[in-house]
Design a protein around this motif. Structure first.
Motif, PDB file in Angstrom:
ATOM      1  N   PHE A 114       0.826  -1.199   0.000  1.00 11.43           N
ATOM      2  CA  PHE A 114       0.000   0.000   0.000  1.00 11.43           C
ATOM      3  C   PHE A 114       0.863   1.253   0.000  1.00 11.43           C
ATOM      4  O   PHE A 114       0.543   2.232  -0.676  1.00 11.43           O
ATOM      5  CB  PHE A 114      -0.979   0.033   1.179  1.00 11.43           C
ATOM      6  CG  PHE A 114      -1.750   1.304   1.215  1.00 11.43           C
ATOM      7  CD1 PHE A 114      -2.738   1.551   0.276  1.00 11.43           C
ATOM      8  CD2 PHE A 114      -1.460   2.289   2.140  1.00 11.43           C
ATOM      9  CE1 PHE A 114      -3.433   2.759   0.260  1.00 11.43           C
ATOM     10  CE2 PHE A 114      -2.143   3.491   2.137  1.00 11.43           C
ATOM     11  CZ  PHE A 114      -3.131   3.723   1.198  1.00 11.43           C
ATOM     12  N   PHE A 115       1.973   1.255   0.724  1.00 14.44           N
ATOM     13  CA  PHE A 115       2.823   2.439   0.748  1.00 14.44           C
ATOM     14  C   PHE A 115       3.485   2.686  -0.601  1.00 14.44           C
ATOM     15  O   PHE A 115       3.746   3.827  -0.980  1.00 14.44           O
ATOM     16  CB  PHE A 115       3.839   2.371   1.888  1.00 14.44           C
ATOM     17  CG  PHE A 115       3.223   2.824   3.181  1.00 14.44           C
ATOM     18  CD1 PHE A 115       3.070   4.165   3.464  1.00 14.44           C
ATOM     19  CD2 PHE A 115       2.736   1.898   4.086  1.00 14.44           C
ATOM     20  CE1 PHE A 115       2.461   4.595   4.634  1.00 14.44           C
ATOM     21  CE2 PHE A 115       2.134   2.313   5.258  1.00 14.44           C
ATOM     22  CZ  PHE A 115       1.997   3.658   5.529  1.00 14.44           C
ATOM     23  N   LYS A 116       3.723   1.649  -1.363  1.00 11.66           N
ATOM     24  CA  LYS A 116       4.225   1.831  -2.735  1.00 11.66           C
ATOM     25  C   LYS A 116       3.169   2.523  -3.583  1.00 11.66           C
ATOM     26  O   LYS A 116       3.475   3.403  -4.386  1.00 11.66           O
ATOM     27  CB  LYS A 116       4.604   0.487  -3.355  1.00 11.66           C
ATOM     28  CG  LYS A 116       5.835  -0.120  -2.741  1.00 11.66           C
ATOM     29  CD  LYS A 116       6.165  -1.442  -3.389  1.00 11.66           C
ATOM     30  CE  LYS A 116       7.357  -2.081  -2.695  1.00 11.66           C
ATOM     31  NZ  LYS A 116       7.714  -3.378  -3.279  1.00 11.66           N
ATOM     32  N   ILE A 117       1.924   2.129  -3.401  1.00 10.10           N
ATOM     33  CA  ILE A 117       0.811   2.749  -4.128  1.00 10.10           C
ATOM     34  C   ILE A 117       0.671   4.222  -3.732  1.00 10.10           C
ATOM     35  O   ILE A 117       0.477   5.088  -4.578  1.00 10.10           O
ATOM     36  CB  ILE A 117      -0.505   1.996  -3.836  1.00 10.10           C
ATOM     37  CG1 ILE A 117      -0.482   0.617  -4.472  1.00 10.10           C
ATOM     38  CG2 ILE A 117      -1.713   2.786  -4.326  1.00 10.10           C
ATOM     39  CD1 ILE A 117      -1.632  -0.270  -4.047  1.00 10.10           C
ATOM     40  N   ARG A 118       0.796   4.485  -2.456  1.00 11.43           N
ATOM     41  CA  ARG A 118       0.650   5.867  -1.984  1.00 11.43           C
ATOM     42  C   ARG A 118       1.718   6.777  -2.574  1.00 11.43           C
ATOM     43  O   ARG A 118       1.452   7.920  -2.936  1.00 11.43           O
ATOM     44  CB  ARG A 118       0.696   5.930  -0.468  1.00 11.43           C
ATOM     45  CG  ARG A 118       0.195   7.290   0.025  1.00 11.43           C
ATOM     46  CD  ARG A 118       0.231   7.431   1.488  1.00 11.43           C
ATOM     47  NE  ARG A 118       1.586   7.810   1.864  1.00 11.43           N
ATOM     48  CZ  ARG A 118       2.042   7.775   3.092  1.00 11.43           C
ATOM     49  NH1 ARG A 118       1.278   7.368   4.068  1.00 11.43           N
ATOM     50  NH2 ARG A 118       3.268   8.132   3.363  1.00 11.43           N
ATOM     51  N   LYS A 119       2.925   6.271  -2.719  1.00 11.96           N
ATOM     52  CA  LYS A 119       4.002   7.064  -3.311  1.00 11.96           C
ATOM     53  C   LYS A 119       3.698   7.428  -4.761  1.00 11.96           C
ATOM     54  O   LYS A 119       4.217   8.410  -5.276  1.00 11.96           O
ATOM     55  CB  LYS A 119       5.331   6.310  -3.245  1.00 11.96           C
ATOM     56  CG  LYS A 119       5.944   6.300  -1.873  1.00 11.96           C
ATOM     57  CD  LYS A 119       7.278   5.596  -1.901  1.00 11.96           C
ATOM     58  CE  LYS A 119       7.887   5.545  -0.520  1.00 11.96           C
ATOM     59  NZ  LYS A 119       9.197   4.866  -0.525  1.00 11.96           N
ATOM     60  N   GLU A 120       2.837   6.642  -5.404  1.00 10.95           N
ATOM     61  CA  GLU A 120       2.489   6.907  -6.799  1.00 10.95           C
ATOM     62  C   GLU A 120       1.322   7.885  -6.937  1.00 10.95           C
ATOM     63  O   GLU A 120       0.879   8.160  -8.039  1.00 10.95           O
ATOM     64  CB  GLU A 120       2.193   5.601  -7.514  1.00 10.95           C
ATOM     65  CG  GLU A 120       3.428   4.724  -7.631  1.00 10.95           C
ATOM     66  CD  GLU A 120       3.214   3.510  -8.492  1.00 10.95           C
ATOM     67  OE1 GLU A 120       2.253   3.484  -9.279  1.00 10.95           O
ATOM     68  OE2 GLU A 120       4.026   2.589  -8.375  1.00 10.95           O
ATOM     69  N   GLY A 121       0.811   8.386  -5.815  1.00  9.41           N
ATOM     70  CA  GLY A 121      -0.193   9.425  -5.877  1.00  9.41           C
ATOM     71  C   GLY A 121      -1.572   9.070  -5.358  1.00  9.41           C
ATOM     72  O   GLY A 121      -2.534   9.799  -5.601  1.00  9.41           O
ATOM     73  N   CYS A 122      -1.687   7.989  -4.653  1.00 12.90           N
ATOM     74  CA  CYS A 122      -2.972   7.582  -4.078  1.00 12.90           C
ATOM     75  C   CYS A 122      -3.532   8.721  -3.220  1.00 12.90           C
ATOM     76  O   CYS A 122      -2.801   9.321  -2.434  1.00 12.90           O
ATOM     77  CB  CYS A 122      -2.753   6.336  -3.230  1.00 12.90           C
ATOM     78  SG  CYS A 122      -4.220   5.762  -2.379  1.00 12.90           S
ATOM     79  N   PRO A 123      -4.826   9.043  -3.377  1.00 10.32           N
ATOM     80  CA  PRO A 123      -5.395  10.166  -2.619  1.00 10.32           C
ATOM     81  C   PRO A 123      -5.511   9.888  -1.117  1.00 10.32           C
ATOM     82  O   PRO A 123      -5.788   8.756  -0.716  1.00 10.32           O
ATOM     83  CB  PRO A 123      -6.792  10.332  -3.231  1.00 10.32           C
ATOM     84  CG  PRO A 123      -7.127   9.003  -3.784  1.00 10.32           C
ATOM     85  CD  PRO A 123      -5.829   8.388  -4.220  1.00 10.32           C
TER      86      PRO A 123
END
Length: 59
Positions: A23-32
């Motif tokens: 999930f933190f990898k996803i967040r780094k890509e711009g997850c709101p």
């Protein structure tokens, strides 16, 4: 918008069926996300994250 709709990172990862680390990898890509006040904590709305994933998985 408050209550059950705002989830922390562990809760959102569980709802999505993915690992906390992924999930933190996803967040780094711009997850709101949202921040309440001046706290460093980030909160997520499941529907917003799901919609973002649908749009961004088609890149």
């Amino acid at each position: 918008m408050f209550g059950k709709e705002l989830l922390n990172a562990r809760q959102i990862a569980k709802e999505l069926g993915i690992s906390y680390t992924y999930f933190f990898k996803i967040r780094k890509e711009g997850c709101p996300y949202h921040q309440l006040g001046n706290q460093g904590r980030k909160y997520y709305v499941l529907k917003e994250v799901q919609d973002w994933l649908l749009v961004n998985s088609q890149r």
